[in-house]
Design a protein around this motif. Sequence first.
Motif, short mmCIF file in Angstrom:
data_model
loop_
_atom_site.label_atom_id
_atom_site.label_comp_id
_atom_site.label_asym_id
_atom_site.label_seq_id
_atom_site.Cartn_x
_atom_site.Cartn_y
_atom_site.Cartn_z
N GLN A 94 0.83 -1.20 0.00
CA GLN A 94 0.00 0.00 0.00
C GLN A 94 0.86 1.25 0.00
O GLN A 94 0.55 2.23 -0.69
N GLY A 95 1.95 1.22 0.75
CA GLY A 95 2.84 2.37 0.78
C GLY A 95 3.50 2.65 -0.55
O GLY A 95 3.69 3.81 -0.94
N ARG A 96 3.84 1.59 -1.28
CA ARG A 96 4.46 1.77 -2.60
C ARG A 96 3.46 2.30 -3.61
O ARG A 96 3.83 3.12 -4.47
N MET A 97 2.22 1.88 -3.52
CA MET A 97 1.20 2.45 -4.41
C MET A 97 0.96 3.92 -4.07
O MET A 97 0.78 4.74 -4.98
N ALA A 98 0.96 4.25 -2.80
CA ALA A 98 0.79 5.65 -2.40
C ALA A 98 1.94 6.51 -2.92
O ALA A 98 1.73 7.65 -3.36
N ALA A 99 3.16 5.97 -2.88
CA ALA A 99 4.32 6.71 -3.39
C ALA A 99 4.21 6.93 -4.90
O ALA A 99 4.54 8.00 -5.41
N ALA A 100 3.73 5.91 -5.62
CA ALA A 100 3.55 6.06 -7.07
C ALA A 100 2.48 7.11 -7.37
O ALA A 100 2.64 7.92 -8.29
N LEU A 101 1.42 7.11 -6.59
CA LEU A 101 0.36 8.10 -6.80
C LEU A 101 0.88 9.51 -6.52
O LEU A 101 0.59 10.44 -7.29
N GLY A 119 -5.01 -1.95 -12.80
CA GLY A 119 -3.93 -2.93 -12.67
C GLY A 119 -4.37 -4.31 -13.09
O GLY A 119 -5.55 -4.68 -12.99
N TYR A 120 -3.39 -5.09 -13.56
CA TYR A 120 -3.61 -6.43 -14.07
C TYR A 120 -3.01 -7.47 -13.12
O TYR A 120 -1.86 -7.34 -12.70
N CYS A 121 -3.78 -8.51 -12.82
CA CYS A 121 -3.29 -9.62 -11.99
C CYS A 121 -2.82 -9.10 -10.64
O CYS A 121 -3.64 -8.59 -9.88
N LEU A 122 -1.54 -9.20 -10.32
CA LEU A 122 -1.03 -8.60 -9.09
C LEU A 122 -1.38 -7.13 -9.04
O LEU A 122 -1.74 -6.59 -7.98
N GLY A 123 -1.31 -6.44 -10.18
CA GLY A 123 -1.66 -5.03 -10.21
C GLY A 123 -3.11 -4.78 -9.81
O GLY A 123 -3.44 -3.72 -9.27
N GLY A 124 -3.99 -5.75 -10.09
CA GLY A 124 -5.36 -5.63 -9.64
C GLY A 124 -5.45 -5.62 -8.13
O GLY A 124 -6.22 -4.85 -7.54
N LYS A 125 -4.67 -6.49 -7.48
CA LYS A 125 -4.61 -6.47 -6.01
C LYS A 125 -4.04 -5.14 -5.53
O LYS A 125 -4.53 -4.55 -4.55
N CYS A 126 -3.03 -4.64 -6.22
CA CYS A 126 -2.38 -3.39 -5.82
C CYS A 126 -3.37 -2.23 -5.82
O CYS A 126 -3.38 -1.42 -4.88
N VAL A 127 -4.19 -2.13 -6.87
CA VAL A 127 -5.11 -0.99 -6.92
C VAL A 127 -6.24 -1.16 -5.93
O VAL A 127 -6.74 -0.17 -5.37
N LEU A 128 -6.67 -2.40 -5.68
CA LEU A 128 -7.66 -2.62 -4.64
C LEU A 128 -7.10 -2.22 -3.27
O LEU A 128 -7.80 -1.61 -2.45
N ASP A 129 -5.84 -2.55 -3.03
CA ASP A 129 -5.22 -2.17 -1.76
C ASP A 129 -5.05 -0.66 -1.64
O ASP A 129 -5.13 -0.11 -0.54
N LEU A 130 -4.82 0.01 -2.76
CA LEU A 130 -4.76 1.47 -2.72
C LEU A 130 -6.10 2.02 -2.26
O LEU A 130 -6.16 2.90 -1.39
N ALA A 131 -7.19 1.50 -2.80
CA ALA A 131 -8.53 1.93 -2.37
C ALA A 131 -8.77 1.55 -0.91
O ALA A 131 -9.30 2.35 -0.13
N GLY A 134 -7.79 3.81 1.98
CA GLY A 134 -8.47 5.09 2.18
C GLY A 134 -7.93 6.19 1.31
O GLY A 134 -8.25 7.37 1.51
N SER A 135 -7.13 5.85 0.31
CA SER A 135 -6.58 6.86 -0.61
C SER A 135 -7.69 7.67 -1.24
O SER A 135 -8.78 7.16 -1.52
N ASP A 136 -7.38 8.95 -1.49
CA ASP A 136 -8.37 9.81 -2.14
C ASP A 136 -8.25 9.78 -3.66
O ASP A 136 -8.75 10.68 -4.34
N THR A 159 -13.29 5.67 -0.26
CA THR A 159 -13.85 6.79 -1.02
C THR A 159 -13.65 6.64 -2.52
O THR A 159 -14.39 7.24 -3.30
N ALA A 160 -12.65 5.87 -2.94
CA ALA A 160 -12.43 5.64 -4.37
C ALA A 160 -13.55 4.78 -4.94
O ALA A 160 -13.96 3.79 -4.33
N LYS A 161 -14.05 5.14 -6.11
CA LYS A 161 -14.97 4.26 -6.82
C LYS A 161 -14.19 3.05 -7.30
O LYS A 161 -13.02 3.16 -7.68
N VAL A 162 -14.82 1.88 -7.28
CA VAL A 162 -14.13 0.62 -7.56
C VAL A 162 -14.84 -0.12 -8.69
O VAL A 162 -16.05 -0.34 -8.65
N LEU A 163 -14.06 -0.50 -9.71
CA LEU A 163 -14.54 -1.34 -10.81
C LEU A 163 -13.68 -2.59 -10.85
O LEU A 163 -12.45 -2.50 -10.95
#
Length: 239
Positions: A94-101, A119-131, A134-136, A159-163
């Motif tokens: 989660q911290g690494r995704m926050a740094a990328a954002l 995100g794809y595969c692992l990246g899908g987990k990464c973006v779900l974890d970003l949401a 509590g990321s804005d 707060t992020a919309k999720v697809l």
Amino acid sequence: MAVRSEKLSYEGPGGSFEGVVAWDPAHEGRRPGVLVGHTWMGQGEMEAERAAALAELGYVGFAVDVYGKGRRATTPEEAGRLMGELNQDRQALQGRMAAALATLRGLAVVDAKRTAAMGYCLGGKCVLDLARSGSDVNGVVSIHGVFDAPPFPNAETITAKVLVLHGWDDPLATPEQTVALAKELSASKADWQIHAYGGAMHAFTARGLNEPSKGLAYHANAARRSWQATLNFFEELFG
């Protein structure tokens, strides 16, 4: 003028990281930025191409890196080891995704108030974890992602919309796990959607992949529909 792509180094939990940022100089002013999370092999050509495709549509695409600069897998065994490190430390993920954002938002061509992540595969987990953190970020798209929740609570409100774009026959994300994700997102008060594609397995966007005995196969309809659904989602977020 053609889309420009270049490598971009940045810092995050655990050291230095290197992604690829793409934008179209013909578009004037600041524009929405989109993170592109990578598969278990690490940031590579596919994610960079997807960032460039987003740039052609008027976004800034940033193919992120959650493994670390110079850390890419060349075999499934290496990929499993690298992915395993993050599966064991979801706070670091989660911290690494926050740094990328934060890096994306710091770019002069990006409207910092209009950002998303896909995100794809692992990246899908990464973006779900970003949401989940509590990321804005405005919204996230998980494409044939993995759904297991971190071993700690989500933010009280996502707060992020999720697809979620999901192959129904994906053995890495079973129907039971899909329902569990829906319940999890509902408990966190998220605005969520799950699109399930019948007959599609894991990695359904990977052209040429055909290993159904392992639950891995390209599925042309699911690939096409998922890309269109992603673009529709971004249009809703930013249009």
